[in-house]
Scaffold this motif. Structure first.
Motif, PDB file in Angstrom:
ATOM      1  N   UNK A   1       0.926  -1.373   0.012  1.00 48.63           N
ATOM      2  CA  UNK A   1       0.007  -0.081  -0.187  1.00 48.63           C
ATOM      3  C   UNK A   1       1.002   1.104   0.212  1.00 48.63           C
ATOM      4  N   UNK A   2       2.008   1.143   0.753  1.00 47.92           N
ATOM      5  CA  UNK A   2       2.827   2.339   0.668  1.00 47.92           C
ATOM      6  C   UNK A   2       3.461   2.624  -0.406  1.00 47.92           C
ATOM      7  N   UNK A   3       3.762   1.533  -1.423  1.00 48.98           N
ATOM      8  CA  UNK A   3       4.509   1.696  -2.656  1.00 48.98           C
ATOM      9  C   UNK A   3       3.711   2.311  -3.561  1.00 48.98           C
ATOM     10  N   UNK A   4       2.331   1.768  -3.529  1.00 48.03           N
ATOM     11  CA  UNK A   4       1.334   2.404  -4.252  1.00 48.03           C
ATOM     12  C   UNK A   4       0.947   3.849  -3.884  1.00 48.03           C
ATOM     13  N   UNK A   5       0.832   4.059  -2.860  1.00 50.78           N
ATOM     14  CA  UNK A   5       0.663   5.544  -2.329  1.00 50.78           C
ATOM     15  C   UNK A   5       1.738   6.512  -2.858  1.00 50.78           C
ATOM     16  N   UNK A   6       2.975   6.147  -2.851  1.00 47.05           N
ATOM     17  CA  UNK A   6       4.105   6.791  -3.363  1.00 47.05           C
ATOM     18  C   UNK A   6       3.845   7.164  -5.069  1.00 47.05           C
ATOM     19  N   UNK A   7       3.842   5.969  -5.530  1.00 44.48           N
ATOM     20  CA  UNK A   7       3.586   6.059  -7.070  1.00 44.48           C
ATOM     21  C   UNK A   7       2.799   6.957  -7.315  1.00 44.48           C
ATOM     22  N   UNK A   8       1.357   6.874  -6.668  1.00 47.53           N
ATOM     23  CA  UNK A   8       0.131   7.866  -7.065  1.00 47.53           C
ATOM     24  C   UNK A   8       0.446   9.150  -6.760  1.00 47.53           C
ATOM     25  N   UNK A   9       1.076   9.353  -5.475  1.00 43.84           N
ATOM     26  CA  UNK A   9       1.253  10.913  -4.972  1.00 43.84           C
ATOM     27  C   UNK A   9       2.269  11.471  -5.975  1.00 43.84           C
ATOM     28  N   UNK A  10       3.244  10.653  -6.535  1.00 34.03           N
ATOM     29  CA  UNK A  10       4.331  11.174  -7.574  1.00 34.03           C
ATOM     30  C   UNK A  10       3.628  11.721  -8.718  1.00 34.03           C
ATOM     31  N   UNK A  11       2.972  10.907  -9.462  1.00 32.87           N
ATOM     32  CA  UNK A  11       2.517  11.149 -10.609  1.00 32.87           C
ATOM     33  C   UNK A  11       0.996  11.366 -10.843  1.00 32.87           C
ATOM     34  N   UNK A  12       0.145  11.516  -9.738  1.00 30.78           N
ATOM     35  CA  UNK A  12      -1.165  11.721  -9.622  1.00 30.78           C
ATOM     36  C   UNK A  12      -1.624  12.996  -9.259  1.00 30.78           C
ATOM     37  N   UNK A  13      -0.749  14.046  -9.632  1.00 31.72           N
ATOM     38  CA  UNK A  13      -1.398  15.322  -9.370  1.00 31.72           C
ATOM     39  C   UNK A  13      -2.080  15.881 -10.491  1.00 31.72           C
ATOM     40  N   UNK A  14      -3.180  16.488 -10.182  1.00 30.40           N
ATOM     41  CA  UNK A  14      -4.260  16.974 -11.403  1.00 30.40           C
ATOM     42  C   UNK A  14      -4.220  18.605 -11.099  1.00 30.40           C
TER      43      UNK A  14
END
Length: 295
Positions: free
Chosen positions: A25-38
């Protein structure tokens, strides 16, 4: 060979979970927060998150197709092993459940709630629940967590390889870890869709791994259960499969009031045993598929 890869990954993942290491979950969270800015006003948009999951899945499918065509399928097995170890896993539950059971045994329900509240859905945190309702909430969260992080992955890995396993786990991660809360509801619909078949299959497996007679009385309420959520399907079918009222705290307290302090630990232990036996059934089914040349 895919079965061997999965078994190695599963054993490795269980060891990591016992040591509370490598939380996916932490890996997914970091991945999404890095590339998930809108941009402002686009919080409900789902295309960026979908791309972050779909594109790697397509790349994995392409690599599988190319390696199979070239006769180098074995070259992808180390990558599959690594990805399965990362995709699976629910670390942290072991310590939380031990503390919760100890607090329940002491009769300190406030401490029990304190130990598990972070593991519950946001809508249920901080709620003033009775001990019975609290325990059912904890049981539901545990069952769904194990389903999404183990059974969902192994089902789609057996059906479509590592690409589908990554896609399924990625959709679940988007539903829970995507930075913009407004888009999570739309991701949750996709996660429910991809979990529909494996959740019903697991509910049927409970009958083989538990009390078949009790399960047969309850399964009619949830199968096929088009309008029911995954958590409800698993809870109802598990309730029928478990003996000793493990998922019926009100009935247990009525029949065995002197054993009430032990109910929390006994119930969670029964749930974990049922899930472990169910995974054993799935592994055997996976092996049969491999022998038949279907996986």
């Amino acid at each position: 060979m895919s079965l061997v890869v999965f078994l190695i990954a599963y054993v490795t993942r269980r060891r990591l979970d016992r040591a509370d290491h490598l939380a996916s979950d932490e890996i997914w969270r970091r991945w999404f927060h890095r590339w998930g800015r809108v941009e402002a006003g686009q919080e409900r948009s789902v295309w960026r998150g979908a791309l972050l999951v779909v594109l790697p899945s397509l790349a994995l499918a392409g690599a599988w197709a190319l390696s199979s065509e070239a006769g180098y399928r074995y070259a992808l097995y180390p990558l599959e092993l690594l990805l399965l170890v990362v995709l699976m896993g629910a670390p942290g539950w072991r310590k939380v459940l031990r503390a919760y059971s100890d607090a329940w045994r002491r009769g300190d329900m406030q401490a029990a709630w304190h130990h598990v509240q972070e593991r519950l859905p946001a809508s249920e945190r901080g709620a003033a629940l009775s001990p019975e309702a609290m325990h059912l909430s904890v049981s539901r969260a545990l069952m769904v967590s194990v389903f999404e992080r183990f059974f969902l992955v192994v089902f789609w890995y057996a059906v479509g390889g590592i690409a589908l396993a990554f896609l399924a786990r990625g959709l679940v991660a988007l539903a829970g870890q995507w930075p913009q809360a407004a888009a999570r509801e739309r991701y949750q619909r996709a996660a429910r869709l991809i979990g529909w078949i494996p959740s019903r299959l697991l509910s049927c497996t409970f009958g083989l791994a538990g009390d078949l007679a009790g399960w047969s009385r309850e399964i009619r309420k949830v199968f096929p259960g088009f309008g029911k959520k995954t958590a409800d399907v698993l809870m109802i079918s598990a309730n029928g499969s478990l003996t000793g009222y493990a998922l019926d705290p009100a009935r247990f307290s009525e029949l065995h009031p002197e054993e009430w302090p032990d109910f929390g630990g006994r119930s969670l232990s029964a749930i974990r045993d049922l899930l472990n036996r169910s995974m054993l059934v799935w592994i055997c089914a996976f092996a049969l598929l491999v022998i038949a040349g279907m996986a």
